[in-house]
Scaffold this active site. Structure first.
Site, PDB file in Angstrom:
ATOM      1  N   LYS A 144     -17.344  -8.438 -40.213  1.00 22.62           N
ATOM      2  CA  LYS A 144     -18.687  -9.078 -40.673  1.00 22.62           C
ATOM      3  C   LYS A 144     -18.536  -8.919 -42.218  1.00 22.62           C
ATOM      4  O   LYS A 144     -18.125  -7.874 -42.893  1.00 22.62           O
ATOM      5  CB  LYS A 144     -20.030  -7.946 -40.172  1.00 22.62           C
ATOM      6  CG  LYS A 144     -21.211  -8.783 -40.711  1.00 22.62           C
ATOM      7  CD  LYS A 144     -22.357  -8.107 -40.102  1.00 22.62           C
ATOM      8  CE  LYS A 144     -23.686  -8.680 -40.424  1.00 22.62           C
ATOM      9  NZ  LYS A 144     -24.861  -7.840 -39.884  1.00 22.62           N
ATOM     10  N   SER A 194     -28.023 -10.700 -36.929  1.00 19.83           N
ATOM     11  CA  SER A 194     -27.324 -11.584 -37.984  1.00 19.83           C
ATOM     12  C   SER A 194     -25.916 -11.550 -37.904  1.00 19.83           C
ATOM     13  O   SER A 194     -25.017 -12.071 -38.458  1.00 19.83           O
ATOM     14  CB  SER A 194     -27.608 -10.809 -39.493  1.00 19.83           C
ATOM     15  OG  SER A 194     -27.154  -9.309 -39.364  1.00 19.83           O
ATOM     16  N   SER A 228     -28.993  -6.434 -34.835  1.00 24.42           N
ATOM     17  CA  SER A 228     -28.110  -7.557 -35.321  1.00 24.42           C
ATOM     18  C   SER A 228     -26.702  -7.409 -34.635  1.00 24.42           C
ATOM     19  O   SER A 228     -25.872  -8.201 -35.124  1.00 24.42           O
ATOM     20  CB  SER A 228     -27.648  -7.327 -37.041  1.00 24.42           C
ATOM     21  OG  SER A 228     -28.926  -8.055 -37.667  1.00 24.42           O
TER      22      SER A 228
END
Ligand code: GLN
Length: 494
Positions: free
Chosen positions: A76, A151, A175
């Site tokens: 990420k 996210s 997330s």
């Protein structure tokens, strides 16, 4: 090969395939799908080929290989990777190159994993659909008209589309788990403090945790075992021993008590999600688990509590993006400087930088967070929310305590399957409500994971969430693995 961590690692270890070929295969898959999906923001092409050559050379020299040897793992873009751009999904950090590795990244390198690049995300991890990224939304590989969740949407999409067999994400309020549920992948949020936050761009420090996505429960367990463990560079890191999460996947579930909280089957839950989650629970019962009804009465306050505490922490964490220390700096135009209240050129620069660098949702959260912390509102909002956080935690303590207590809680990960891109962007509140089932475990600091349940009739993935007591990831993995092997296959056969 790219569909499984364990398989890839064992083939590279035996020499059946070269790490270099695995790396090339991952890059080819990224090239093939990324134009459509927008999962990767940075592809570390040369670096990953170089790492792969290093792993192959190590094997040829007869040196022992790490347990993730030759396994491509996407990161990420909130995680720092040495000499690589780390944007956190924001224009603020569009050109910011990290000078060091996050602890989790260093640990992946030590285990001989391959790092093909950085994945798209909601700006500063604020969102549930990846539509708050400054670099455009990610599309769900299962249905590109839909969101992959957020996210950590890019990491979920990378794994679901077979670009990499695993990825790292971060989970502050859901997330990792919600995008895992939306894309049919496994996603794990460990106990708060289990995994180092050093080198993770901070959103809400009392909640943020790094964790893995993978195609299988055992794959996720292996990645978690590599990234877990004390780190002196993270002051909230625990001293706990790292359990053998992979071995826990073999543990029998017969006799385990699983709690089903009625508060998680409330109004707003999609009927198909409910039916499939209930069917999974019955299946676990037939595997020998005892199903117990539990009450988590403060669940209904979780969304309000989280959006006070997380925004408060974010307003403080994001103060560092001031045009001086990191990333973007924007010179104020003359008129703006002239009209600034105190006419200070420094303040005008802060304002111009933050105005240009942050997106709408991030600004909304900074404003909310600053408000709840401000004199006169602090007691009513921030302090109150801290007290409610304790009540939410106590609900779980009670459910897990004593001989009547349960070993884990099983419930839906998200109230709906993946929704269409654009469906909730105009209404932040409806977006926040997406997090209703993931927030309580975050507020309580508990380990929780999402494992694919039976999909809807339309073929959309559904997530089964398993929440365990503090540092009891082992029970969570045992249940997840039991469900994974008992689950009716995609062809409908049991
Ligand atoms: N969707 C939640 C939010 O927008 C959680 C995000 C996260 O876990 N990073 O804050």
């Amino acid at each position: 090969m790219l569909d499984d961590v364990l398989l890839t690692a064992s083939r590279v270890r035996t020499g059946e395939v070269k790490a270099l070929d695995v790396a090339k295969q991952a890059l080819a898959r990224i090239d093939e799908r990324n134009g459509e999906l927008n999962a990767f923001l940075t592809v570390a092409r040369e670096e990953v080929l170089e790492q792969a050559r290093g792993v192959d050379a190590k094997r040829e020299r007869g040196e022992p290989l790490g347990i993730l040897a030759g396994v491509p793992i996407a990161l990420k873009d909130a995680l720092c990777m040495r000499n690589t751009r780390t944007t956190a999904g924001s224009k603020m950090l569009a050109q910011w190159v990290s000078p060091y590795d996050a602890t989790v990244v260093a640990r992946l390198r030590q285990a001989d994993a391959l790092l093909p690049g950085k994945t798209n995300m909601d700006e500063f991890a604020m969102g549930s659909s990846n539509e708050n990224s400054a670099y455009g939304p990610v599309r769900n590989p299962i249905d590109p008209s839909r969101t992959p969740g957020g996210s950590s949407g890019g990491s979920a999409a990378a794994v679901a589309s077979g670009m990499t067999p695993a990825a790292l994400g971060s989970d502050t309020g859901g997330s990792i788990r919600q995008p895992a549920a939306f894309t049919g992948t496994v996603g794990v949020k460990p106990t708060y403090g289990r995994v180092s936050r050093f080198g993770l761009v901070a959103f809400a420090s009392s909640l943020d945790q790094v964790g893995p996505f993978a195609t299988t429960v055992r794959g996720a367990a292996r990645v978690l075992s590599v990234i877990s463990g004390h780190d002196e560079r993270d002051m909230s890191s625990l001293w706990a021993k790292v359990d053998d999460f992979e071995a826990a996947c073999e543990n029998r579930v017969r006799g385990l008590r699983i709690g089903v909280p009625e508060e998680y089957f409330a109004k707003g839950l999609d009927p198909e999600v409910e039916a499939n989650v209930r069917a999974a629970i019955r299946r676990l019962e037939s595997e020998g688990c005892t199903v117990v009804n539990v009450r988590l009465p403060h669940t209904r306050h979780a969304v309000a509590t989280y959006y006070v505490l997380a925004t408060a922490e974010a307003s403080s964490n994001l103060a560092r993006f001031d045009g001086v220390r990191y990333g973007l700096r924007v010179a104020p135009d003359r008129d703006a400087a002239g009209s600034n209240v105190d006419k200070s050129p420094l303040r005008a620069m802060y304002g111009a930088t933050r105005d240009a660098g942050f997106g709408t949702e991030v600004k909304r959260r900074i404003l909310l967070g600053t408000y709840v912390l401000s004199a006169g509102h602090f007691d009513a909002f921030y302090l109150k929310a801290q007290k409610v956080r304790t009540l939410i935690r106590r609900d779980f303590d009670e459910a897990f305590a004593g001989p009547e207590g349960v070993d884990a809680i099983v419930c839906p990960t998200a109230p709906t399957p993946a929704f269409k891109l654009g469906a909730k962007t105009e209404d932040p509140l409806s977006m926040y409500l997406e997090d209703v089932y993931t927030l309580p475990a975050s507020l309580a600091g508990l380990p929780a994971m999402s494992v694919p349940c039976t999909p809807t009739r339309e073929g959309l993935p559904v997530g089964l969430q398993i929440i365990a007591p503090t540092l009891r990831e082992t029970s969570m993995f045992a249940i997840a693995a039991a469900w994974e092997s008992a689950r009716p296959s995609a062809s409908g056969q049991a």
